[in-house]
Design a protein around this motif. Structure first.
Motif, PDB file in Angstrom:
ATOM      1  N   ARG B  61      19.415   0.203   4.178  1.00 30.64           N
ATOM      2  CA  ARG B  61      18.128  -0.298   4.664  1.00 30.64           C
ATOM      3  C   ARG B  61      18.356  -1.625   5.375  1.00 30.64           C
ATOM      4  O   ARG B  61      19.465  -2.159   5.362  1.00 30.64           O
ATOM      5  N   MET B  62      17.278  -2.155   5.960  1.00 34.85           N
ATOM      6  CA  MET B  62      17.366  -3.489   6.552  1.00 34.85           C
ATOM      7  C   MET B  62      17.901  -4.457   5.492  1.00 34.85           C
ATOM      8  O   MET B  62      17.529  -4.354   4.321  1.00 34.85           O
ATOM      9  N   SER B  63      18.749  -5.389   5.927  1.00 41.12           N
ATOM     10  CA  SER B  63      19.379  -6.286   4.960  1.00 41.12           C
ATOM     11  C   SER B  63      18.325  -7.086   4.205  1.00 41.12           C
ATOM     12  O   SER B  63      17.294  -7.476   4.758  1.00 41.12           O
ATOM     13  N   SER B  64      18.630  -7.307   2.954  1.00 38.45           N
ATOM     14  CA  SER B  64      17.697  -7.992   2.066  1.00 38.45           C
ATOM     15  C   SER B  64      17.346  -9.391   2.586  1.00 38.45           C
ATOM     16  O   SER B  64      16.182  -9.792   2.597  1.00 38.45           O
ATOM     17  N   TRP B  65      18.373 -10.137   3.035  1.00 40.92           N
ATOM     18  CA  TRP B  65      18.086 -11.516   3.473  1.00 40.92           C
ATOM     19  C   TRP B  65      17.198 -11.539   4.710  1.00 40.92           C
ATOM     20  O   TRP B  65      16.347 -12.426   4.850  1.00 40.92           O
ATOM     21  N   ASN B  79      12.067 -13.043  -3.621  1.00 39.43           N
ATOM     22  CA  ASN B  79      13.136 -13.099  -4.613  1.00 39.43           C
ATOM     23  C   ASN B  79      14.244 -12.208  -4.044  1.00 39.43           C
ATOM     24  O   ASN B  79      14.143 -10.988  -4.060  1.00 39.43           O
ATOM     25  N   PHE B  80      15.247 -12.859  -3.511  1.00 39.83           N
ATOM     26  CA  PHE B  80      16.338 -12.204  -2.766  1.00 39.83           C
ATOM     27  C   PHE B  80      17.262 -11.465  -3.740  1.00 39.83           C
ATOM     28  O   PHE B  80      17.903 -12.087  -4.579  1.00 39.83           O
ATOM     29  N   GLN B  81      17.274 -10.158  -3.646  1.00 42.91           N
ATOM     30  CA  GLN B  81      18.178  -9.394  -4.511  1.00 42.91           C
ATOM     31  C   GLN B  81      19.530  -9.248  -3.820  1.00 42.91           C
ATOM     32  O   GLN B  81      19.598  -8.990  -2.618  1.00 42.91           O
ATOM     33  N   MET B  82      20.602  -9.409  -4.598  1.00 39.84           N
ATOM     34  CA  MET B  82      21.930  -9.190  -4.048  1.00 39.84           C
ATOM     35  C   MET B  82      22.764  -8.361  -5.015  1.00 39.84           C
ATOM     36  O   MET B  82      22.819  -8.666  -6.203  1.00 39.84           O
ATOM     37  N   VAL B  83      23.392  -7.317  -4.485  1.00 40.00           N
ATOM     38  CA  VAL B  83      24.263  -6.478  -5.309  1.00 40.00           C
ATOM     39  C   VAL B  83      25.728  -6.774  -4.979  1.00 40.00           C
ATOM     40  O   VAL B  83      26.057  -7.178  -3.861  1.00 40.00           O
ATOM     41  N   ARG B  89      33.773 -11.629  -2.278  1.00 41.49           N
ATOM     42  CA  ARG B  89      33.331 -12.987  -2.621  1.00 41.49           C
ATOM     43  C   ARG B  89      33.094 -13.858  -1.382  1.00 41.49           C
ATOM     44  O   ARG B  89      32.300 -14.795  -1.443  1.00 41.49           O
ATOM     45  N   LEU B  90      33.749 -13.542  -0.283  1.00 38.00           N
ATOM     46  CA  LEU B  90      33.494 -14.322   0.939  1.00 38.00           C
ATOM     47  C   LEU B  90      32.098 -14.020   1.469  1.00 38.00           C
ATOM     48  O   LEU B  90      31.310 -14.924   1.759  1.00 38.00           O
ATOM     49  N   ALA B  91      31.800 -12.726   1.596  1.00 39.92           N
ATOM     50  CA  ALA B  91      30.504 -12.322   2.149  1.00 39.92           C
ATOM     51  C   ALA B  91      29.371 -12.744   1.213  1.00 39.92           C
ATOM     52  O   ALA B  91      28.298 -13.138   1.668  1.00 39.92           O
ATOM     53  N   ILE B  92      29.603 -12.646  -0.076  1.00 44.05           N
ATOM     54  CA  ILE B  92      28.570 -13.038  -1.045  1.00 44.05           C
ATOM     55  C   ILE B  92      28.196 -14.500  -0.850  1.00 44.05           C
ATOM     56  O   ILE B  92      27.015 -14.850  -0.726  1.00 44.05           O
ATOM     57  N   GLN B  93      29.203 -15.349  -0.776  1.00 45.24           N
ATOM     58  CA  GLN B  93      28.911 -16.788  -0.652  1.00 45.24           C
ATOM     59  C   GLN B  93      28.265 -17.111   0.695  1.00 45.24           C
ATOM     60  O   GLN B  93      27.347 -17.922   0.771  1.00 45.24           O
ATOM     61  N   SER B  94      28.724 -16.469   1.756  1.00 45.43           N
ATOM     62  CA  SER B  94      28.127 -16.792   3.055  1.00 45.43           C
ATOM     63  C   SER B  94      26.695 -16.272   3.141  1.00 45.43           C
ATOM     64  O   SER B  94      25.824 -16.925   3.713  1.00 45.43           O
ATOM     65  N   ASP B  95      26.427 -15.105   2.533  1.00 48.52           N
ATOM     66  CA  ASP B  95      25.048 -14.600   2.538  1.00 48.52           C
ATOM     67  C   ASP B  95      24.124 -15.475   1.692  1.00 48.52           C
ATOM     68  O   ASP B  95      22.945 -15.642   2.015  1.00 48.52           O
ATOM     69  N   ILE B  96      24.651 -16.027   0.604  1.00 48.63           N
ATOM     70  CA  ILE B  96      23.841 -16.942  -0.215  1.00 48.63           C
ATOM     71  C   ILE B  96      23.460 -18.165   0.616  1.00 48.63           C
ATOM     72  O   ILE B  96      22.296 -18.592   0.647  1.00 48.63           O
ATOM     73  N   LEU B  97      24.439 -18.720   1.334  1.00 46.61           N
ATOM     74  CA  LEU B  97      24.153 -19.894   2.173  1.00 46.61           C
ATOM     75  C   LEU B  97      23.145 -19.539   3.264  1.00 46.61           C
ATOM     76  O   LEU B  97      22.199 -20.286   3.522  1.00 46.61           O
ATOM     77  N   GLY B  98      23.347 -18.378   3.881  1.00 44.53           N
ATOM     78  CA  GLY B  98      22.448 -17.956   4.961  1.00 44.53           C
ATOM     79  C   GLY B  98      21.038 -17.737   4.459  1.00 44.53           C
ATOM     80  O   GLY B  98      20.058 -18.187   5.085  1.00 44.53           O
ATOM     81  N   VAL B 155      25.769 -29.347   1.763  1.00 38.25           N
ATOM     82  CA  VAL B 155      24.394 -28.925   1.456  1.00 38.25           C
ATOM     83  C   VAL B 155      24.432 -27.613   0.654  1.00 38.25           C
ATOM     84  O   VAL B 155      24.610 -26.518   1.199  1.00 38.25           O
ATOM     85  N   ALA B 156      24.306 -27.798  -0.640  1.00 40.42           N
ATOM     86  CA  ALA B 156      24.421 -26.656  -1.556  1.00 40.42           C
ATOM     87  C   ALA B 156      23.102 -25.891  -1.675  1.00 40.42           C
ATOM     88  O   ALA B 156      22.038 -26.492  -1.558  1.00 40.42           O
ATOM     89  N   PRO B 157      23.180 -24.585  -1.864  1.00 35.44           N
ATOM     90  CA  PRO B 157      21.958 -23.793  -2.040  1.00 35.44           C
ATOM     91  C   PRO B 157      21.368 -24.008  -3.430  1.00 35.44           C
ATOM     92  O   PRO B 157      22.044 -23.812  -4.432  1.00 35.44           O
ATOM     93  N   LYS B 158      20.110 -24.405  -3.466  1.00 34.79           N
ATOM     94  CA  LYS B 158      19.438 -24.647  -4.753  1.00 34.79           C
ATOM     95  C   LYS B 158      18.565 -23.440  -5.059  1.00 34.79           C
ATOM     96  O   LYS B 158      17.446 -23.342  -4.547  1.00 34.79           O
ATOM     97  N   LEU B 159      19.088 -22.542  -5.836  1.00 36.07           N
ATOM     98  CA  LEU B 159      18.385 -21.280  -6.088  1.00 36.07           C
ATOM     99  C   LEU B 159      17.967 -21.155  -7.547  1.00 36.07           C
ATOM    100  O   LEU B 159      18.674 -21.604  -8.456  1.00 36.07           O
ATOM    101  N   PHE B 160      16.822 -20.520  -7.743  1.00 42.98           N
ATOM    102  CA  PHE B 160      16.331 -20.167  -9.078  1.00 42.98           C
ATOM    103  C   PHE B 160      16.985 -18.814  -9.380  1.00 42.98           C
ATOM    104  O   PHE B 160      16.775 -17.834  -8.647  1.00 42.98           O
ATOM    105  N   ILE B 161      17.807 -18.785 -10.430  1.00 42.12           N
ATOM    106  CA  ILE B 161      18.728 -17.662 -10.603  1.00 42.12           C
ATOM    107  C   ILE B 161      18.160 -16.604 -11.544  1.00 42.12           C
ATOM    108  O   ILE B 161      17.853 -16.885 -12.707  1.00 42.12           O
TER     109      ILE B 161
END
Lengths: 222, 310
Positions: B61-65, B79-83, B89-98, B155-161
């Motif tokens: 589907r269309m990307s979650s972000w 509430n951004f879901q990520m699987v 781990r590279l893509a995970i971290q870059s998508d979190i930042l994005g 600039v770190a991502p401040k997310l409610f986990i």
């Protein structure tokens, strides 16, 4: 052991079709244990190919031989005297065997007759199952002797996921949930405390990273 | 839980002691933004945040972000879901930042449905890290301002986990400990699997409360209204880790032709009302699958409106 299964006969016939003199080469190690490429299977395959060639009216020479191990140079060089009689080798070794033979006889096409499957165990007659991914950093101690990387469909180091049912994996009801097995075994050994820590991400550079992995031991070299 | 970790609306609602109410929306199977906007319009003002699923059931589907970004444009909070199935781990971290850069403030960390259930069963899954490690990673990025490899983040991502919990999957005894491990890893809130067996959920919550888990993390109970008898039967049989009691299927069937959906909503409303009173439950996560237009009615009937302004 390394497990393998034989390729479809039509694919084998197709890949050896350009050659007139073919050596069907078995391997008496792992692939013999899993009844894919031992002396017996090599004989049957060679006979099948001879019979097929005869029925199709093809003039070919197909002979068979089985080495103790195709993946060990000392055994492969035993073919030095006979190899000139062939234009191709049809190998019933695993992927490592095929490549080891090719390394020693670079002028000759070495054609695989098997699909190499996995590192596994013989669970029962005619039943082999994967149990190791060769990650280079064994964690079986922590998981009661059950490897979640090989046996959990999601390779969870901190499992189980939310999908197991009746102790079976959500992906295939024939497959036991690795995490169910891990928990049962650790409970049996009174060692559930091994799961109290959260396992950090795996260092996959030990499995892949700098090309094919090597083991070099000077104490074994001569 | 003294100062705000992310400043998200969901965090503020929970921190203020309100009974939270989150919704869910699956991105389109295509780039049909209008359809997505239409579905979202039903949720606006009715929920505190909307989960945007990430290739759920392993269907592309269309990307979650990206869907999260559209949702923010529409004035809702995602509430951004990520699987972990689809990224290393590279893509995970870059998508979190994005995602954070686009305004995402809540994130739900999941392992992901196995690819064999989806529409690309030949795919190679990734699972470079698992959901537990993903929770730890997002916490590290937020609290230590560091990547997994300890390098500093500019600039770190401040997310409610967020994390998921399934009270109904096997081995049952281990489930509450696994929940505790997710909290230890850094989960600020939990959204549970769809609950149909209230008795078993009560037992699960009692154990969680006895262990004090509700004081260390907000637990949102998952509710999915049944639309039909067929859906209930399908969920009972085919959906992994789901516990649908026979009594519920009987109740839906007994509602009679044309009235099953109403009975499903009635059951969901009764559940929400009971959950509001249940010790340790901080809110409800309503997963009205392809039924977004019924959310306002359910919210109204369950007494969840108006949503608090914090």
């Amino acid at each position: 052991m390394i497990t393998a299964t034989q390729k479809p006969i039509d694919e084998i016939k197709e890949t050896i079709s350009p050659y007139k003199r073919v050596l069907v080469l078995g391997c008496a190690s792992c692939v013999a244990e899993c009844a894919a490429g031992g002396e017996k299977e090599t004989g049957i395959l060679a006979s099948t190919l001879r019979m097929a060639a005869k029925m199709e009216g093809k003039e070919v020479t197909i002979r068979e031989k089985t080495l103790d191990r195709q993946c060990v140079k000392d055994f492969v060089v035993q073919m030095d005297d006979i190899i000139d009689e062939y234009d191709a080798v049809l190998s019933l070794g695993c992927g490592a065997g095929v490549q080891a033979v090719a390394e020693i006889f670079p002028e000759l096409p070495i054609i695989p007759a098997l699909n190499t499957e996995f590192l596994g165990e013989t669970r029962d007659q005619g039943f082999w199952v994967e149990s190791c991914v060769g990650c280079g950093d064994c964690m079986l101690y922590y998981f009661g002797g059950i490897c979640p990387l090989a046996r959990c469909s999601k390779q969870l180091l901190n499992g189980p996921c939310g999908g197991s049912k009746d102790g079976r994996c959500e992906v295939d009801p024939e497959v036991p949930c690795a995490w169910q097995l891990i928990i049962e075994r650790l409970e049996r050994f009174n060692a559930m405390d091994r799961l109290e820590k959260i396992f950090p991400p795996k260092d996959w550079s030990k499995k892949q990273g700098q090309g094919p992995r090597k083991i070099i031991r000077e104490d074994q070299q001569r | 839980m003294s100062e705000l970790k992310s400043g998200s609306n969901l965090e503020k609602v929970l921190k203020a002691g309100h009974f939270a109410f989150t919704g869910e929306c699956g991105p389109p199977k295509g780039a049909n933004v209008e359809h997505l906007r239409e579905k979202l319009s039903h949720l606006k003002g009715k929920v505190d945040a909307v989960n945007i699923t990430d290739n759920q059931t392993a269907v592309v589907r269309m990307s979650s972000w990206a869907a999260c970004a559209i949702l923010i444009q529409e004035g809702l909070e995602p509430n951004f879901q990520m699987v972990c199935r689809d990224r290393n781990r590279l893509a995970i971290q870059s998508d979190i930042l994005g995602a954070y850069a686009l305004g995402v403030r809540n994130m739900l960390c999941l392992s992901g449905d196995h690819q064999t259930f989806g529409n690309h069963p030949q795919a190679k899954n990734v699972y470079d890290i698992d959901s537990m490690q993903l929770i730890s990673l997002v916490k590290k990025m937020r609290d230590e301002q560091k990547f997994m490899n300890d390098e500093e983040i500019d600039v770190a991502p401040k997310l409610f986990i967020g994390a998921a919990s399934n009270p109904f999957a096997e081995p049952f005894e281990f489930r509450v400990y696994r929940l505790a491990m997710k909290i230890d890893s850094g989960a600020d809130f939990i959204q549970t699997q769809c609950i149909y067996n209230m008795q078993r959920f009560r037992g699960f919550m009692k154990r969680a409360v006895d262990m004090g888990l509700h004081e260390r993390c907000y637990i949102l109970a998952g509710i999915t209204p049944m639309k039909s008898v067929g859906m209930a039967q399908y969920m009972a049989k085919a959906v992994p880790g789901m516990d649908v009691p026979e009594s519920l299927i009987k109740r839906l069937r007994g509602a009679g032709k044309g009235k099953v959906a109403e009975e499903g909503i009635k059951f969901a409303v009764e559940q929400i009302q009971e959950l509001k009173e249940m010790e340790g439950v901080a809110g409800v996560h309503l997963m009205a699958i392809e039924w977004e237009h019924r959310v306002p009615e359910i919210a109204e009937r369950a007494g969840m409106l108006p949503r608090p302004k914090v």
